[in-house]
Design an enzyme around this catalytic site. Structure first.
Site, short mmCIF file in Angstrom:
data_model
loop_
_atom_site.label_atom_id
_atom_site.label_comp_id
_atom_site.label_asym_id
_atom_site.label_seq_id
_atom_site.Cartn_x
_atom_site.Cartn_y
_atom_site.Cartn_z
N CYS A 1 117.34 -24.39 7.94
CA CYS A 1 116.90 -25.13 6.78
C CYS A 1 115.56 -24.70 6.26
CB CYS A 1 117.22 -26.62 7.05
SG CYS A 1 117.79 -27.07 8.80
N ARG B 1 119.66 -21.64 20.27
CA ARG B 1 119.28 -22.62 20.60
C ARG B 1 119.47 -22.64 22.29
NH1 ARG B 1 122.37 -26.95 16.35
NH2 ARG B 1 121.62 -25.76 14.63
N GLN C 1 126.09 -19.94 12.05
CA GLN C 1 126.44 -21.31 11.25
C GLN C 1 126.94 -20.82 9.91
OE1 GLN C 1 122.79 -23.60 11.51
NE2 GLN C 1 124.17 -25.44 12.29
N ASP D 1 126.36 -21.93 7.11
CA ASP D 1 125.38 -22.92 6.73
C ASP D 1 125.37 -22.97 5.04
OD1 ASP D 1 123.61 -25.03 7.02
OD2 ASP D 1 122.20 -23.70 8.11
N HIS E 1 122.94 -25.28 2.01
CA HIS E 1 121.71 -26.44 1.46
C HIS E 1 122.17 -26.42 0.19
CE1 HIS E 1 120.15 -25.47 5.56
NE2 HIS E 1 120.05 -26.59 5.65
N LYS F 1 125.83 -39.07 7.38
CA LYS F 1 126.70 -37.81 7.00
C LYS F 1 128.01 -38.14 7.53
CE LYS F 1 126.69 -37.42 12.11
NZ LYS F 1 126.64 -36.62 13.36
N HIS G 1 122.67 -30.85 3.82
CA HIS G 1 122.63 -29.71 4.55
C HIS G 1 124.10 -29.87 5.20
CE1 HIS G 1 122.07 -27.54 8.70
NE2 HIS G 1 123.16 -28.26 8.68
#
Length: 642
Positions: free
Chosen positions: A339, A368, A386, A388, A390, A470, A516
């Site tokens: 992000c 992580r 990911q 991902d 945004h 979410k 996100h």
RNA sequence: GCCCAUGUAGCUCAGGCGGUAGAGCACAUCCUUGGUAAGGAUGAGGUCACCGGUUCGAAUCCGGUCGUGGGCUCCA
């Protein structure tokens, strides 16, 4: 003189009985079959024992093993029987808690010495005796003082602690006994231990008292039980089926990926065949994102620690991050999320409302820290990619954006063969940041999108992240298990921290909404899910090798080679097995490799420009012209169908 | 990280209450040219996860480390 009471059944029917009749008596009156299946009852919404006497008009329902609540009673009682066996075999054992779970039950014990799997057999034997004795479960209510005295006398410190909690909540204190076994328990329970017709203890594990790490570690025993041997058998078959599909096992057998001791825990090595599948997934993913109004971006794997301070990750996400490292005197950080990078791109210049919404997608690899004990194949790793994106949009646009994202996610997941989804909406938790109005707006847009999509969903009150509400989507796999993939999250935190703005039609700066989202979740985990869903037999468009060409004798290798060239020319991925082996062996190996199509070539086929097609998992053979066979596979490949 | 289990050839596993290891598959070579789930022979391959201790001697016993599996916690 007996008073009459009226009971309303779930179907609306009202029956009259003499006051004082037991729940079991009512079941008997309704039907002998129901009485036999009855485990407990629900009176005015409260689950009670069958022995409960009824003395007022009420709604009434019999619980059987067919209902969730009924199974819970069954498993809870089974846990008590197990605890009784453990206490008999290990005199120093102290009881903690023993609830029913998704499928089965467990009980936590504080034992003087650790249990091993070998102990399970002994405990099972004792349980069999207890079940054969068919002892009744008896309920008694106590005052708090009496109960405290009872459990203190019984040397059950954990029960005394639970008691304090129950007392605090002002609930009725009830104690159940069967044989000499005593347990603090809300109930209800089965009429007697003999109702447990089949059970199996599955595993021992460590667990902390009240799930808190500082507390004493207890020993947990897991088990399942059923009112019928056949059901236990079915459960065991389901377990075997899951083991057969285990992605770690198939990953090795099909040479898809590995995790290596020398490489480090939770770090995935994608072998050529697994990499090919990933390549297919990524290509499809990128193409569909471009078609759906996304732009692709790329970002680095490390960044200055300051960025992570500003984003707040070093505060609220520190325990998942690897330690920073030094580059020429400046601390840098390996990224646990994408992000902040997308945000930096956004902030690289001023944006107009005319540009919004901006949708930036990246297959972003993040690292992580996960504690060694939680790593699990591809499902739980330390480095993963990911899928991902945004979305930066204006307030007025969010409803449409969420609806779009939801549709897109469902479309993608369906393309990968998942037809059934379960959707959860998580709302504002107690501890959270952001304006109330924004939360309301965000939550209502999530609801509106779900309604518009015509999908069913469950609301998980207060389960949102602290920075925004979410939607999560779980897919149901081929054997009925649920896996969470998609998450669509609002983020009020980062928009604020990075002071994101755009210039509106009024010439003033406004704060955009930041959404996100990851649709597949992570490529590693999603790959694991796919392997298990398909049991390794991937659909044609994903299969690393789509066709294997099998000449029967060496003299046909040349023709087979030409067949393979034509497959390649048609854009299909193929392999040629030109070893001097019998056709039986070649077919066996192609079947085990789960290759979708086999082209068997003998003298007859070579002569006629044909191939004999055999499909994975099917025995039929079809002799067809080569061109036709290839055209057929090409069209299947395009349709993303099995 | 914690509890329990576990770590022997590339894979799946036997064996081993202390005297430097074995099978099947896979791999290599040769024979076989065979129509729909394993043709045959020969061969190569292991410091028994790693480090330390006990011992005349350790793969076997003890301790530690690492990995893996099942849980706890957390989450993609």
């Amino acid at each position: 003189m007996a008073q009459r009471i009226k009971l309303t059944l779930p179907d609306g029917k009202v029956l009259e009985f003499a006051s004082g009749i037991t729940a079991a008596g009512v079941a008997e009156a309704i039907g002998a079959g129901l009485a036999r299946a009855a485990l407990a009852a629900v009176v005015d919404g409260r689950a009670v024992d069958l022995s409960t006497e009824l003395d007022h008009d009420a709604s009434f329902e019999i619980l059987t093993f067919d209902s969730r609540a009924g199974r819970e009673v069954f498993w809870h009682s089974s846990a008590h029987v197990m605890a009784q066996a453990v206490k008999a075999l290990y005199p120093g054992a102290k009881l903690a808690i023993g609830p029913p779970i998704e499928e089965g039950f467990y009980y936590d014990f504080d034992l003087p010495s650790p249990l091993t799997e070998d102990d399970l057999g002994r405990i099972e034997e004792r349980m069999k005796q207890l079940i054969a004795a068919d002892t009744t479960f008896e309920r008694r209510e106590y005052s708090a003082a009496e109960a405290r005295e009872l459990f203190t006398r019984e040397h059950e410190p954990y029960k005394v602690e639970i008691l304090a909690q129950v007392e605090h909540e002002g609930e009725t204190i009830s104690v159940y006994t069967q044989g000499g076994f005593i347990d603090l328990c809300r109930g209800p329970h089965l009429p007697s231990t003999g109702r447990i017709k089949a059970f199996k203890l599955l595993a021992v594990a460590g667990a902390y008292w009240k799930d808190a790490e500082g507390n004493p570690q207890l020993q947990r025993i897991y088990g399942v039980s059923y009112p019928d041997k056949k059901l236990l058998q079915e459960f065991l078959v389901r377990r075997e089926e899951a083991a057969r599909r285990d992605h770690r096992k198939l990953g090795k057998e099909l040479d898809l990926f590995s995790l290596q001791e020398e490489g480090g825990g939770g770090l995935v090595f994608w072998h050529p065949k697994g990499a090919l599948i990933r390549h297919q997934i990524e290509n499809f993913w990128r193409e569909e994102h471009l078609k759906n109004g996304y732009d692709l971006v790329y970002s680095p794997h490390i960044a200055r620690l300051n960025l992570w301070n500003r984003s707040g990750h070093t505060d609220f996400y520190a325990e998942s991050m690897y330690p920073p490292f030094d580059i020429e005197g400046n601390p840098y950080q390996l990224k646990p999320m994408n992000c902040p990078f997308h945000i930096l791109i956004y902030k690289s210049r001023l944006h107009s409302y005319r540009e919004l919404p901006l949708r930036w997608a990246e297959l972003g690899t993040v690292y992580r820290y996960e504690r060694s004990g939680v790593l699990h194949g591809l499902m739980r790793v330390r480095g993963f990619t990911q899928d991902d994106a945004h979305i930066f949009c204006a307030k007025e646009e969010i409803e449409r954006e969420i609806a779009r994202t939801l549709d897109f996610s469902l479309y993608l997941l369906r393309a990968f063969g998942f037809q059934q989804m379960k959707i959860y909406l998580s709302t504002r938790p107690a501890k959270s940041i952001g304006e109330e109005a924004d939360w309301v707006k965000a939550e209502s847009s999530l609801r509106a999108a779900l309604t518009a999509a015509g999908v069913e969903y469950a609301i998980d009150e207060g389960a949102g992240a602290f920075y925004g509400p979410k939607i999560d989507i779980c897919v149901r796999d081929a054997i009925g298990r649920e896996w969470q993939c998609t998450t669509i999250q609002f983020d009020f935190n980062l928009a604020e921290r990075f002071d994101l703005t755009y210039v509106g039609a009024d010439g003033n700066r406004h704060r955009p909404f930041l959404v996100h989202r990851a649709l597949l979740g992570s490529l590693e985990r999603f790959f694991g899910i796919l392997i298990e869903h398909y049991a390794g037999a991937f659909p044609v468009w994903l299969a690393p090798v789509q066709v294997v060409v099998l000449p029967i004798v060496d003299s046909l290798n040349e023709y087979a080679g030409r067949v393979q060239q034509q497959l390649a020319a048609a854009g299909l991925r193929s392999q040629l097995d030109e070893r001097s082996e019998k056709i039986n062996l070649k077919i066996r190996e192609a079947e085990l490799a789960k290759i979708p199509y086999m082209f068997v070539i003998g003298a007859r086929e070579a002569e006629a420009g044909q191939v004999t097609v055999r499909r994975h998992g099917r025995k039929e053979q079809k002799v067809v012209d080569l061109a036709e066979a290839i055209a057929d596979i090409v069209s299947t490949d395009r349709q993303k169908e099995q």
